[in-house]
Design a protein around this motif. Structure first.
Motif, PDB file in Angstrom:
ATOM      1  N   LEU A 158     -22.113 -29.345 -37.313  1.00  0.00           N
ATOM      2  CA  LEU A 158     -23.531 -28.777 -36.506  1.00  0.00           C
ATOM      3  C   LEU A 158     -24.884 -27.888 -36.006  1.00  0.00           C
ATOM      4  N   ASN A 159     -23.630 -28.133 -34.541  1.00  0.00           N
ATOM      5  CA  ASN A 159     -23.924 -26.857 -33.147  1.00  0.00           C
ATOM      6  C   ASN A 159     -23.130 -26.790 -32.397  1.00  0.00           C
ATOM      7  N   THR A 160     -22.217 -25.333 -33.573  1.00  0.00           N
ATOM      8  CA  THR A 160     -21.384 -25.655 -32.721  1.00  0.00           C
ATOM      9  C   THR A 160     -21.012 -24.800 -31.321  1.00  0.00           C
ATOM     10  N   LYS A 161     -22.410 -23.234 -31.712  1.00  0.00           N
ATOM     11  CA  LYS A 161     -22.714 -22.236 -30.680  1.00  0.00           C
ATOM     12  C   LYS A 161     -22.920 -23.500 -29.237  1.00  0.00           C
ATOM     13  N   GLU A 162     -23.998 -24.111 -29.296  1.00  0.00           N
ATOM     14  CA  GLU A 162     -24.930 -25.004 -28.392  1.00  0.00           C
ATOM     15  C   GLU A 162     -23.269 -25.947 -27.763  1.00  0.00           C
ATOM     16  N   CYS A 163     -22.897 -26.484 -28.513  1.00  0.00           N
ATOM     17  CA  CYS A 163     -21.139 -27.563 -28.074  1.00  0.00           C
ATOM     18  C   CYS A 163     -20.506 -26.942 -27.019  1.00  0.00           C
ATOM     19  N   LEU A 164     -20.264 -25.458 -28.113  1.00  0.00           N
ATOM     20  CA  LEU A 164     -18.560 -24.642 -27.731  1.00  0.00           C
ATOM     21  C   LEU A 164     -19.409 -23.448 -26.225  1.00  0.00           C
ATOM     22  N   LEU A 165     -20.327 -23.964 -25.552  1.00  0.00           N
ATOM     23  CA  LEU A 165     -20.634 -23.619 -24.373  1.00  0.00           C
ATOM     24  C   LEU A 165     -21.074 -24.219 -23.259  1.00  0.00           C
ATOM     25  N   SER A 166     -21.220 -25.573 -23.743  1.00  0.00           N
ATOM     26  CA  SER A 166     -21.014 -26.646 -23.436  1.00  0.00           C
ATOM     27  C   SER A 166     -19.548 -26.690 -21.669  1.00  0.00           C
ATOM     28  N   GLU A 167     -19.752 -26.938 -20.874  1.00  0.00           N
ATOM     29  CA  GLU A 167     -18.953 -27.040 -19.803  1.00  0.00           C
ATOM     30  C   GLU A 167     -17.615 -28.019 -20.058  1.00  0.00           C
ATOM     31  N   HIS A 168     -18.157 -28.711 -20.685  1.00  0.00           N
ATOM     32  CA  HIS A 168     -16.935 -29.673 -21.622  1.00  0.00           C
ATOM     33  C   HIS A 168     -15.912 -29.472 -21.859  1.00  0.00           C
ATOM     34  N   ALA A 169     -16.488 -28.186 -22.839  1.00  0.00           N
ATOM     35  CA  ALA A 169     -15.690 -27.684 -23.887  1.00  0.00           C
ATOM     36  C   ALA A 169     -14.583 -26.848 -23.588  1.00  0.00           C
ATOM     37  N   LEU A 170     -14.918 -26.800 -22.733  1.00  0.00           N
ATOM     38  CA  LEU A 170     -13.321 -25.515 -21.476  1.00  0.00           C
ATOM     39  C   LEU A 170     -12.090 -27.070 -21.472  1.00  0.00           C
ATOM     40  N   SER A 171     -12.308 -27.625 -21.399  1.00  0.00           N
ATOM     41  CA  SER A 171     -11.179 -28.676 -20.995  1.00  0.00           C
ATOM     42  C   SER A 171     -10.880 -29.528 -22.342  1.00  0.00           C
ATOM     43  N   LEU A 172     -11.487 -29.364 -23.647  1.00  0.00           N
ATOM     44  CA  LEU A 172     -10.986 -30.092 -24.861  1.00  0.00           C
ATOM     45  C   LEU A 172      -9.199 -29.890 -24.488  1.00  0.00           C
ATOM     46  N   PRO A 173      -8.896 -30.556 -25.191  1.00  0.00           N
ATOM     47  CA  PRO A 173      -6.951 -30.477 -25.195  1.00  0.00           C
ATOM     48  C   PRO A 173      -6.986 -29.643 -26.625  1.00  0.00           C
ATOM     49  N   LYS A 174      -5.500 -28.279 -26.687  1.00  0.00           N
ATOM     50  CA  LYS A 174      -5.360 -27.982 -27.901  1.00  0.00           C
ATOM     51  C   LYS A 174      -5.890 -28.756 -29.576  1.00  0.00           C
ATOM     52  N   GLU A 175      -4.953 -30.518 -29.602  1.00  0.00           N
ATOM     53  CA  GLU A 175      -5.641 -31.193 -30.364  1.00  0.00           C
ATOM     54  C   GLU A 175      -6.905 -30.586 -30.908  1.00  0.00           C
ATOM     55  N   CYS A 176      -7.755 -30.568 -30.249  1.00  0.00           N
ATOM     56  CA  CYS A 176      -9.357 -31.485 -30.302  1.00  0.00           C
ATOM     57  C   CYS A 176      -9.911 -29.905 -31.168  1.00  0.00           C
ATOM     58  N   ILE A 177      -9.803 -28.897 -30.899  1.00  0.00           N
ATOM     59  CA  ILE A 177      -9.416 -26.953 -30.671  1.00  0.00           C
ATOM     60  C   ILE A 177      -9.349 -27.007 -32.343  1.00  0.00           C
ATOM     61  N   ASP A 178      -8.369 -27.506 -31.960  1.00  0.00           N
ATOM     62  CA  ASP A 178      -7.468 -27.364 -33.049  1.00  0.00           C
ATOM     63  C   ASP A 178      -8.692 -28.401 -34.818  1.00  0.00           C
ATOM     64  N   MET A 179      -8.906 -29.382 -34.243  1.00  0.00           N
ATOM     65  CA  MET A 179      -9.535 -29.631 -35.294  1.00  0.00           C
ATOM     66  C   MET A 179     -11.274 -29.358 -35.149  1.00  0.00           C
ATOM     67  N   ILE A 180     -11.519 -28.222 -34.655  1.00  0.00           N
ATOM     68  CA  ILE A 180     -13.221 -27.699 -34.850  1.00  0.00           C
ATOM     69  C   ILE A 180     -12.337 -26.596 -35.663  1.00  0.00           C
ATOM     70  N   LEU A 181     -11.479 -25.668 -35.343  1.00  0.00           N
ATOM     71  CA  LEU A 181     -11.981 -24.582 -36.313  1.00  0.00           C
ATOM     72  C   LEU A 181     -10.843 -24.634 -37.401  1.00  0.00           C
ATOM     73  N   LYS A 182     -10.228 -25.549 -37.846  1.00  0.00           N
ATOM     74  CA  LYS A 182      -9.500 -26.043 -39.064  1.00  0.00           C
ATOM     75  C   LYS A 182     -10.881 -26.043 -40.059  1.00  0.00           C
ATOM     76  N   SER A 183     -12.013 -26.152 -39.557  1.00  0.00           N
ATOM     77  CA  SER A 183     -13.075 -26.221 -40.178  1.00  0.00           C
ATOM     78  C   SER A 183     -13.971 -25.193 -40.941  1.00  0.00           C
ATOM     79  N   ASP A 184     -14.231 -24.969 -42.364  1.00  0.00           N
ATOM     80  CA  ASP A 184     -14.539 -24.044 -42.900  1.00  0.00           C
ATOM     81  C   ASP A 184     -15.895 -23.656 -42.855  1.00  0.00           C
ATOM     82  N   TYR A 185     -16.417 -24.844 -42.112  1.00  0.00           N
ATOM     83  CA  TYR A 185     -18.630 -25.198 -42.020  1.00  0.00           C
ATOM     84  C   TYR A 185     -18.650 -25.121 -40.117  1.00  0.00           C
ATOM     85  N   LEU A 186     -18.835 -24.277 -39.720  1.00  0.00           N
ATOM     86  CA  LEU A 186     -19.375 -24.391 -38.594  1.00  0.00           C
ATOM     87  C   LEU A 186     -20.510 -23.333 -38.178  1.00  0.00           C
TER      88      LEU A 186
END
Length: 430
Positions: A158-186
């Motif tokens: 629901l807040n994709t752009k704001e959350c991806l700009l967070s400093e914590h997003a860069l340290s996400l493991p690849k598995e979490c990136i997969d969970m986000i990007l597989k969604s059709d709703y961002l």
């Protein structure tokens, strides 16, 4: 001459069980195990019985097929954190704060302290719906917290752009990136997602202290690369920031450029992501033109068939409601065209409601397919209730390309039909 009074009694007097246990721990009474905790291996004495009674890991350590003897090293948990763990084990008191949360979660997971782990999860849930959602997602994935994982994922959608700009997003493991990007709703553009992935992979190269080459970037990204919908990325950005990084192979770059001229590629998805349902414009339809001037008593089932000519997400229903003080249990059911229940909701209404109608929002939007009949039912358990008359059989929504048609339902034992009854209005998004 004053008489000096001597203190009588026992330290156990007037103490609860938890207070006695903590006293014995603090004063090292009858301790039978020494734990060497943290990097400094600070000695902490405790009781095997208490440790084993709360933790299956400690039980196995002391009573398993190969029991531990002598002092036990616990170098991966610092002394302050371990003392909080001991307070919980001995007294059931939980002292979770933002400063010790991560360490406590690690320790509770390691020693299978389920109650303490749940308390840590409750505290973390407060960050799941904030700009720290990426951090909550990473923690939930690491420590297997499914509820927290879903809440943080939903907030990121629901807040994709704001959350991806967070400093914590860069340290996400690849598995979490997969969970986000597989969604059709961002809730962002594909260019935003592509821009984030480039930053993320560069950060990962720095973290692993490897050269920022196209091959190294591709190795880190792996199959996640194919979750980016490059054909719908802004082509100016793609040409300047992606095509010259060697992240993509030559054939992949050519396929993306060809897609701009209508030649679809099977390598990357060509479809745009959709705006999350919760962020879409809400539309309402009012079914009746007037309502009855008298009130009726009815305890039957109100039912009505409805059909939309395009896909919609039903978010709520307006019912007629009696004025004045009321305590009611309202139930909703939605069934498909083969009368299989696809949604059920129960709500208790308390207090004074002064209007003729009341909107009931569903906790979760109901997916309604185009040109398919559904039946909505409610049991209102109420009396002295008005109802709508002069109802429209079909309604074209003025502010969107959708229309809804109504039909009589054989399930109705109340007043509702295509001309009158309950279901004053519908709220939905497309």
């Amino acid at each position: 001459m004053a008489v000096c009074e001597t203190q009588t009694g026992d330290w156990r007097d007037d103490k609860t069980l938890a207070e006695c246990m903590r006293h014995m721990l603090k004063n090292e009474i009858m301790c039978d195990v020494t734990l060497r905790v943290g990097e400094r291996r600070s000695p902490i004495k405790a009781h095997k019985y208490m440790l084993a009674s709360r933790s299956p890991v400690f039980y196995t350590m002391f009573e398993g097929s190969m029991p531990e003897t002598g002092e036990i090293d616990i170098p991966d948990i610092e002394e302050n954190t371990f003392n909080v763990i001991l307070v919980y084990i001995y007294t059931d008191k939980i002292e979770v704060s933002s400063s010790n949360l991560t360490e406590l979660l690690y320790a509770s997971d390691k020693y299978m302290l389920t109650k303490l782990k749940r308390e840590c999860e409750k505290t973390l849930k407060r960050t799941a719906t904030s700009h720290h959602a990426a951090r909550a997602l990473q923690t939930a994935y690491k420590y297997h917290l499914p509820d927290l994982l879903q809440e943080s994922l939903q907030h990121m959608k629901l807040n994709t752009k704001e959350c991806l700009l967070s400093e914590h997003a860069l340290s996400l493991p690849k598995e979490c990136i997969d969970m986000i990007l597989k969604s059709d709703y961002l809730y962002c553009t594909e260019t935003d997602i592509c821009q984030f992935l480039l930053k993320w992979v560069k950060y990962q190269c720095d973290l692993q202290k490897i050269e920022l080459t196209g091959q190294n970037m591709r190795n880190i990204v792996g199959q996640t690369l194919f979750k980016i919908r490059f054909p719908v990325v802004d082509m100016d950005f793609f040409s300047k920031e992606v095509a010259n990084t060697e992240l993509l192979l030559r054939d992949e770059i050519i396929a993306i450029y060809r897609s701009q001229y209508g030649i679809k590629t099977s390598i990357f998805s060509n479809s745009l992501r959709k705006v999350p349902i919760e962020k879409r414009q809400v539309h309402t339809v009012k079914r009746y033109t007037r309502y009855s001037q008298f009130r009726c008593n009815n305890e039957g089932t109100e039912a009505l068939i409805f059909q939309a000519d395009t896909e919609i997400w039903l978010k709520g229903v307006t019912l007629f409601f009696p004025p004045g003080s009321c305590t009611r249990e309202i139930t909703f059911n939605i069934l498909d065209d083969i009368t299989e229940e696809i949604y059920a909701h129960k709500e208790h209404v308390y207090g004074d409601y002064g209007g003729t109608e009341r909107l009931f929002m569903f906790p979760k939007p109901v997916h309604v397919l185009a040109r398919k009949e559904y039946t909505i039912t409610t049991r209102n358990y109420t009396d002295h209730m008005r109802y709508g008359t002069g109802c429209n059989h079909s309604i074209k929504v003025s502010d969107c390309a959708a229309s809804i048609t109504f039909k009589n339902s054989p399930m109705c034992t109340g007043l509702s039909n295509i001309d009158q009854g309950q279901f004053a209005g519908f709220m939905f998004c497309v």
